[in-house]
Design a protein around this motif. Structure first.
Motif, PDB file in Angstrom:
ATOM      1  N   MET A   1      52.112  38.418   1.183  1.00  0.00           N
ATOM      2  CA  MET A   1      50.862  38.608   1.590  1.00  0.00           C
ATOM      3  C   MET A   1      51.006  38.056   3.175  1.00  0.00           C
ATOM      4  SD  MET A   1      47.234  38.010   0.421  1.00  0.00           S
ATOM      5  CE  MET A   1      45.986  37.476   1.398  1.00  0.00           C
ATOM      6  N   ALA A   2      50.750  38.712   4.227  1.00  0.00           N
ATOM      7  CA  ALA A   2      51.017  38.507   5.625  1.00  0.00           C
ATOM      8  C   ALA A   2      49.594  37.915   6.072  1.00  0.00           C
ATOM      9  CB  ALA A   2      51.135  39.794   6.497  1.00  0.00           C
ATOM     10  N   SER A   3      48.407  38.332   5.550  1.00  0.00           N
ATOM     11  CA  SER A   3      47.522  37.611   6.276  1.00  0.00           C
ATOM     12  C   SER A   3      46.207  37.592   5.125  1.00  0.00           C
ATOM     13  CB  SER A   3      46.872  38.558   7.458  1.00  0.00           C
ATOM     14  OG  SER A   3      46.473  39.744   7.110  1.00  0.00           O
ATOM     15  N   THR A   4      45.193  36.686   5.323  1.00  0.00           N
ATOM     16  CA  THR A   4      44.161  36.424   4.639  1.00  0.00           C
ATOM     17  C   THR A   4      42.985  36.718   5.486  1.00  0.00           C
ATOM     18  OG1 THR A   4      44.352  34.031   4.815  1.00  0.00           O
ATOM     19  CG2 THR A   4      45.213  35.197   2.962  1.00  0.00           C
ATOM     20  N   GLY A   5      42.097  37.693   5.468  1.00  0.00           N
ATOM     21  CA  GLY A   5      40.941  37.829   6.238  1.00  0.00           C
ATOM     22  C   GLY A   5      41.437  37.991   7.682  1.00  0.00           C
ATOM     23  N   SER A   6      41.059  37.307   8.739  1.00  0.00           N
ATOM     24  CA  SER A   6      41.534  37.392  10.178  1.00  0.00           C
ATOM     25  C   SER A   6      42.647  36.303  10.214  1.00  0.00           C
ATOM     26  CB  SER A   6      40.334  37.026  10.838  1.00  0.00           C
ATOM     27  OG  SER A   6      39.752  35.869  10.718  1.00  0.00           O
ATOM     28  N   LYS A   7      42.929  35.419   9.319  1.00  0.00           N
ATOM     29  CA  LYS A   7      44.004  34.646   9.660  1.00  0.00           C
ATOM     30  C   LYS A   7      45.256  34.639   9.238  1.00  0.00           C
ATOM     31  CE  LYS A   7      41.076  30.416   9.671  1.00  0.00           C
ATOM     32  NZ  LYS A   7      41.189  29.042   9.690  1.00  0.00           N
ATOM     33  N   LEU A   8      46.267  34.577   9.849  1.00  0.00           N
ATOM     34  CA  LEU A   8      47.587  34.947   9.701  1.00  0.00           C
ATOM     35  C   LEU A   8      48.424  33.808   9.142  1.00  0.00           C
ATOM     36  CD1 LEU A   8      49.085  36.553  13.048  1.00  0.00           C
ATOM     37  CD2 LEU A   8      48.400  37.704  11.046  1.00  0.00           C
ATOM     38  N   VAL A   9      49.234  34.074   8.080  1.00  0.00           N
ATOM     39  CA  VAL A   9      49.923  33.107   7.142  1.00  0.00           C
ATOM     40  C   VAL A   9      51.325  33.076   7.621  1.00  0.00           C
ATOM     41  CG1 VAL A   9      50.683  32.754   4.938  1.00  0.00           C
ATOM     42  CG2 VAL A   9      48.524  33.602   5.502  1.00  0.00           C
ATOM     43  N   ARG A  10      51.707  31.724   7.755  1.00  0.00           N
ATOM     44  CA  ARG A  10      53.226  31.467   8.297  1.00  0.00           C
ATOM     45  C   ARG A  10      54.123  31.449   7.007  1.00  0.00           C
ATOM     46  NH1 ARG A  10      55.246  26.840  12.301  1.00  0.00           N
ATOM     47  NH2 ARG A  10      57.150  26.401  11.444  1.00  0.00           N
ATOM     48  N   GLN A  11      55.327  32.021   7.060  1.00  0.00           N
ATOM     49  CA  GLN A  11      56.128  32.186   5.730  1.00  0.00           C
ATOM     50  C   GLN A  11      57.437  31.799   6.279  1.00  0.00           C
ATOM     51  OE1 GLN A  11      56.591  35.951   4.028  1.00  0.00           O
ATOM     52  NE2 GLN A  11      57.818  35.123   2.238  1.00  0.00           N
ATOM     53  N   VAL A  12      58.200  30.848   5.739  1.00  0.00           N
ATOM     54  CA  VAL A  12      59.494  30.491   6.091  1.00  0.00           C
ATOM     55  C   VAL A  12      60.402  31.153   5.261  1.00  0.00           C
ATOM     56  CG1 VAL A  12      61.247  28.697   5.885  1.00  0.00           C
ATOM     57  CG2 VAL A  12      58.938  27.947   6.804  1.00  0.00           C
ATOM     58  N   ILE A  13      61.375  31.924   5.894  1.00  0.00           N
ATOM     59  CA  ILE A  13      62.498  32.818   5.125  1.00  0.00           C
ATOM     60  C   ILE A  13      63.717  31.856   5.104  1.00  0.00           C
ATOM     61  CG2 ILE A  13      63.552  34.913   5.226  1.00  0.00           C
ATOM     62  CD1 ILE A  13      60.604  35.185   4.837  1.00  0.00           C
ATOM     63  N   LYS A  14      64.550  31.932   4.072  1.00  0.00           N
ATOM     64  CA  LYS A  14      65.980  31.231   4.182  1.00  0.00           C
ATOM     65  C   LYS A  14      66.696  32.122   3.087  1.00  0.00           C
ATOM     66  CE  LYS A  14      68.036  27.056   2.688  1.00  0.00           C
ATOM     67  NZ  LYS A  14      69.385  27.787   2.870  1.00  0.00           N
ATOM     68  N   SER A  15      67.888  32.370   3.631  1.00  0.00           N
ATOM     69  CA  SER A  15      68.755  33.238   2.689  1.00  0.00           C
ATOM     70  C   SER A  15      69.942  32.078   2.562  1.00  0.00           C
ATOM     71  CB  SER A  15      69.149  34.231   3.691  1.00  0.00           C
ATOM     72  OG  SER A  15      70.315  34.891   3.168  1.00  0.00           O
ATOM     73  N   ALA A  16      70.341  32.170   1.088  1.00  0.00           N
ATOM     74  CA  ALA A  16      71.623  31.585   0.511  1.00  0.00           C
ATOM     75  C   ALA A  16      72.763  32.128   1.424  1.00  0.00           C
ATOM     76  CB  ALA A  16      71.493  31.578  -0.681  1.00  0.00           C
ATOM     77  N   ASN A  17      72.611  33.295   1.962  1.00  0.00           N
ATOM     78  CA  ASN A  17      73.985  34.165   2.441  1.00  0.00           C
ATOM     79  C   ASN A  17      74.086  33.850   3.974  1.00  0.00           C
ATOM     80  OD1 ASN A  17      74.495  35.421  -0.038  1.00  0.00           O
ATOM     81  ND2 ASN A  17      73.130  36.882   0.218  1.00  0.00           N
TER      82      ASN A  17
END
Length: 137
Positions: A1-17
């Motif tokens: 989920m990218a946002s909740t209401g008007s607030k943006l959410v920060r998501q860390v992306i990590k690839s084992a590759n």
């Protein structure tokens, strides 16, 4: 989920590759529909060493690493809207560009390329990208 209401959410992306970060940063961070990919150098994640000593091999491995992180985020190079390329030697631009272009198709992302004094681990090239989670990418 990218946002909740008007607030943006920060998501860390990590690839084992892709190689683990060399310092206190994430491979990528997604905020809303935008993915910010940290600079990637030509380190092979299997060996934690450079894939080769020339700019072509290092560019290819950096792009493979970026592709792994994009895949982890559910994106491809078609989602990339901006790239920044740092070169140890601007005279390597044409050789780097040939490899870089082999990973992309039109419409190409915006891009800048610079020569810098010194890259991490004395790399020949470092590439960072910004991608967007868009419908018509």
């Amino acid at each position: 989920m990218a946002s909740t209401g008007s607030k943006l959410v920060r998501q860390v992306i990590k690839s084992a590759n892709a190689p683990n970060p060399l310092g206190p940063y994430s491979q990528a961070v997604k905020v809303g529909p935008t993915l910010y990919l940290s600079g990637s150098i030509g380190i092979d994640p299997a060996t934690n060493e450079f894939a080769g000593s020339d700019v072509e091999t290092q560019t290819q491995q950096a792009m493979i690493n970026l592709q792994a992180v994009l895949t982890e985020a559910g994106m491809t190079f078609k989602n990339v809207v901006k790239a920044t390329i740092l070169l140890e030697d601007i005279n390597d631009f044409a050789r780097m560009n040939e490899v870089y272009a082999s990973f992309l198709t039109a419409p190409y992302p915006a891009r800048a390329a610079f020569q810098v004094a010194k890259l991490p681990k004395l790399a020949k090239v470092e590439i960072e990208m910004i991608a967007a989670d868009c419908e018509d990418c």
